[in-house]
Design a protein around this motif. Sequence first.
Motif, PDB file in Angstrom:
ATOM      1  N   LEU A   1      36.045  36.411  45.901  1.00 51.76           N
ATOM      2  CA  LEU A   1      35.685  35.301  45.033  1.00 51.76           C
ATOM      3  C   LEU A   1      36.417  34.020  45.421  1.00 51.76           C
ATOM      4  O   LEU A   1      35.836  32.930  45.367  1.00 51.76           O
ATOM      5  N   GLU A   2      37.673  34.137  45.826  1.00 54.26           N
ATOM      6  CA  GLU A   2      38.397  32.948  46.286  1.00 54.26           C
ATOM      7  C   GLU A   2      37.756  32.381  47.546  1.00 54.26           C
ATOM      8  O   GLU A   2      37.679  31.157  47.724  1.00 54.26           O
ATOM      9  N   PHE A   3      37.291  33.255  48.436  1.00 53.55           N
ATOM     10  CA  PHE A   3      36.587  32.814  49.637  1.00 53.55           C
ATOM     11  C   PHE A   3      35.348  32.002  49.256  1.00 53.55           C
ATOM     12  O   PHE A   3      35.070  30.942  49.829  1.00 53.55           O
ATOM     13  N   LEU A   4      34.609  32.479  48.275  1.00 47.64           N
ATOM     14  CA  LEU A   4      33.407  31.762  47.843  1.00 47.64           C
ATOM     15  C   LEU A   4      33.762  30.419  47.209  1.00 47.64           C
ATOM     16  O   LEU A   4      33.179  29.386  47.546  1.00 47.64           O
ATOM     17  N   VAL A   5      34.710  30.436  46.288  1.00 49.91           N
ATOM     18  CA  VAL A   5      35.062  29.211  45.573  1.00 49.91           C
ATOM     19  C   VAL A   5      35.600  28.154  46.533  1.00 49.91           C
ATOM     20  O   VAL A   5      35.292  26.963  46.402  1.00 49.91           O
TER      21      VAL A   5
ATOM     22  N   ILE B   1      28.574  40.552  49.376  1.00 47.74           N
ATOM     23  CA  ILE B   1      29.996  40.387  49.147  1.00 47.74           C
ATOM     24  C   ILE B   1      30.281  40.809  47.709  1.00 47.74           C
ATOM     25  O   ILE B   1      29.407  40.716  46.842  1.00 47.74           O
ATOM     26  N   GLY B   2      31.482  41.325  47.472  1.00 47.58           N
ATOM     27  CA  GLY B   2      31.813  41.847  46.158  1.00 47.58           C
ATOM     28  C   GLY B   2      32.546  40.850  45.286  1.00 47.58           C
ATOM     29  O   GLY B   2      32.560  39.642  45.560  1.00 47.58           O
ATOM     30  N   THR B   3      33.180  41.367  44.240  1.00 46.52           N
ATOM     31  CA  THR B   3      33.819  40.498  43.253  1.00 46.52           C
ATOM     32  C   THR B   3      35.324  40.699  43.195  1.00 46.52           C
ATOM     33  O   THR B   3      35.956  40.469  42.159  1.00 46.52           O
ATOM     34  N   SER B   4      35.932  41.115  44.314  1.00 47.16           N
ATOM     35  CA  SER B   4      37.392  41.177  44.367  1.00 47.16           C
ATOM     36  C   SER B   4      37.957  39.762  44.354  1.00 47.16           C
ATOM     37  O   SER B   4      37.243  38.783  44.619  1.00 47.16           O
ATOM     38  N   THR B   5      39.242  39.648  44.077  1.00 51.14           N
ATOM     39  CA  THR B   5      39.876  38.330  44.051  1.00 51.14           C
ATOM     40  C   THR B   5      39.733  37.623  45.387  1.00 51.14           C
ATOM     41  O   THR B   5      39.405  36.425  45.457  1.00 51.14           O
TER      42      THR B   5
ATOM     43  N   GLU C   1      34.019  39.494  36.267  1.00 56.46           N
ATOM     44  CA  GLU C   1      34.968  39.132  37.331  1.00 56.46           C
ATOM     45  C   GLU C   1      34.526  37.859  38.041  1.00 56.46           C
ATOM     46  O   GLU C   1      35.344  36.969  38.306  1.00 56.46           O
ATOM     47  N   ALA C   2      33.234  37.772  38.332  1.00 56.56           N
ATOM     48  CA  ALA C   2      32.719  36.580  39.003  1.00 56.56           C
ATOM     49  C   ALA C   2      32.825  35.358  38.095  1.00 56.56           C
ATOM     50  O   ALA C   2      33.267  34.280  38.522  1.00 56.56           O
ATOM     51  N   GLU C   3      32.459  35.529  36.840  1.00 53.52           N
ATOM     52  CA  GLU C   3      32.471  34.404  35.905  1.00 53.52           C
ATOM     53  C   GLU C   3      33.875  33.840  35.727  1.00 53.52           C
ATOM     54  O   GLU C   3      34.060  32.623  35.608  1.00 53.52           O
ATOM     55  N   ALA C   4      34.872  34.728  35.724  1.00 53.51           N
ATOM     56  CA  ALA C   4      36.257  34.274  35.567  1.00 53.51           C
ATOM     57  C   ALA C   4      36.691  33.368  36.710  1.00 53.51           C
ATOM     58  O   ALA C   4      37.583  32.525  36.544  1.00 53.51           O
ATOM     59  N   ALA C   5      36.043  33.541  37.876  1.00 54.14           N
ATOM     60  CA  ALA C   5      36.356  32.703  39.033  1.00 54.14           C
ATOM     61  C   ALA C   5      35.449  31.482  39.124  1.00 54.14           C
ATOM     62  O   ALA C   5      35.588  30.674  40.046  1.00 54.14           O
ATOM     63  N   GLY C   6      34.500  31.355  38.203  1.00 50.47           N
ATOM     64  CA  GLY C   6      33.579  30.228  38.223  1.00 50.47           C
ATOM     65  C   GLY C   6      32.322  30.468  39.034  1.00 50.47           C
ATOM     66  O   GLY C   6      31.652  29.517  39.445  1.00 50.47           O
ATOM     67  N   VAL C   7      31.986  31.745  39.263  1.00 54.95           N
ATOM     68  CA  VAL C   7      30.805  32.100  40.046  1.00 54.95           C
ATOM     69  C   VAL C   7      29.840  32.891  39.161  1.00 54.95           C
ATOM     70  O   VAL C   7      30.255  33.795  38.438  1.00 54.95           O
TER      71      VAL C   7
ATOM     72  N   HIS D   1      27.032  30.688  43.003  1.00 56.29           N
ATOM     73  CA  HIS D   1      26.146  31.761  42.533  1.00 56.29           C
ATOM     74  C   HIS D   1      26.114  32.876  43.575  1.00 56.29           C
ATOM     75  O   HIS D   1      26.292  32.618  44.772  1.00 56.29           O
ATOM     76  N   MET D   2      25.828  34.109  43.124  1.00 57.90           N
ATOM     77  CA  MET D   2      25.882  35.216  44.079  1.00 57.90           C
ATOM     78  C   MET D   2      24.929  36.347  43.732  1.00 57.90           C
ATOM     79  O   MET D   2      24.536  36.543  42.586  1.00 57.90           O
TER      80      MET D   2
END
Length: 330
Positions: free
Chosen positions: A26-30, A19-23, A55-61, A36-37
């Motif tokens: 990342l929202e799906f993961l959060v 999975i990528g780091t689009s918004t 991008e991931a870090e900004a979402a908390g991943v 972690h990814m």
Amino acid sequence: MDKTHSRQEAKMHVGVQGIGTSTKELEFLVRHGVTHMDASVKGTQPETLMEHKAEAEAAGVSLEMIHIGIPRSITLAQDPQRDKDIDGVCKTIENAAEAGLRGLNYNFCILNHQRTPSTQGRGGSSYSTFDFSKYDNDTLSDAGEVSREEAFDRIGYFLERVIPVAEENKVQMACHPNDPPAPVLKGVERWNYPIFDGLKRYAEIVDSPYNGFNFCCGVVSEGLDDPGTELYEIIEYFGKRKKIFNIHFRNIRGGLHNFQEVWPDEGDVDMYRVAQTLRDVEYSYMLMPDHAPSHPDDTAPTGVSGRVRQAWAFQFGYIIALIQAVNSEK
């Protein structure tokens, strides 16, 4: 209670791959508690990797790893291209280090992933399946006939070049075992059969803290006669030796030559016991879904790099709950 006798809390955590780091991704993961990814990325240049990481870090991943492909010139020993492509892998290791990644997941497959037709699972889901009695094992692949010794010669040639670079850059190289393990498939003797012996030999070719495994509970189980009793010892062996850099946390029903990849709560392996074993060997990295059962309702929304399987949501919660459960034991 005397806290000095309490179990040490496991540091392992839920993760994801593919999975990528689009918004949207990342929202799906959060939403599902994924912290972690191993990301799908647009390239392996340091600046590109750092962009994905930010991008991931900004979402908390935390973007810990990426998956890299090993060119066929390497697995098929096609010289002189093999040396050029190994140099490319070494450059990717250097790029990963510069971007601050912990490791790289990869497959060393002379013959790729093999399956027979899928079978029906619960609730209309579909299970990836291998039934040797229904498998065409008479037709050779493009690799031709390859002995296990030849396979290990090619692996050694690769590892002896890349692991010193990994050591220098402190990047873990995590090999995923060939899927499925079997004595011979389409003329190719699988290097990871017998499974325990094959994994030991792979790890010992270049004995380094940076040479280890993307340990797939499913694939290792596929190589066993009775995974419900045999798997835990193998996890313990490699876990104690710090040779496990990532976990594909999936279950199967069956074993050698005949299995289905099922939901984690209905297979032959006790996944709670797997989590306990990982805790006890102080495994501290990702547990991620892999080869989840599929369903026609699975979708690929705009902005998402691959199909988002409904099964992932179930598996994320299942993994988080098991980590909490083993950490609640005193």
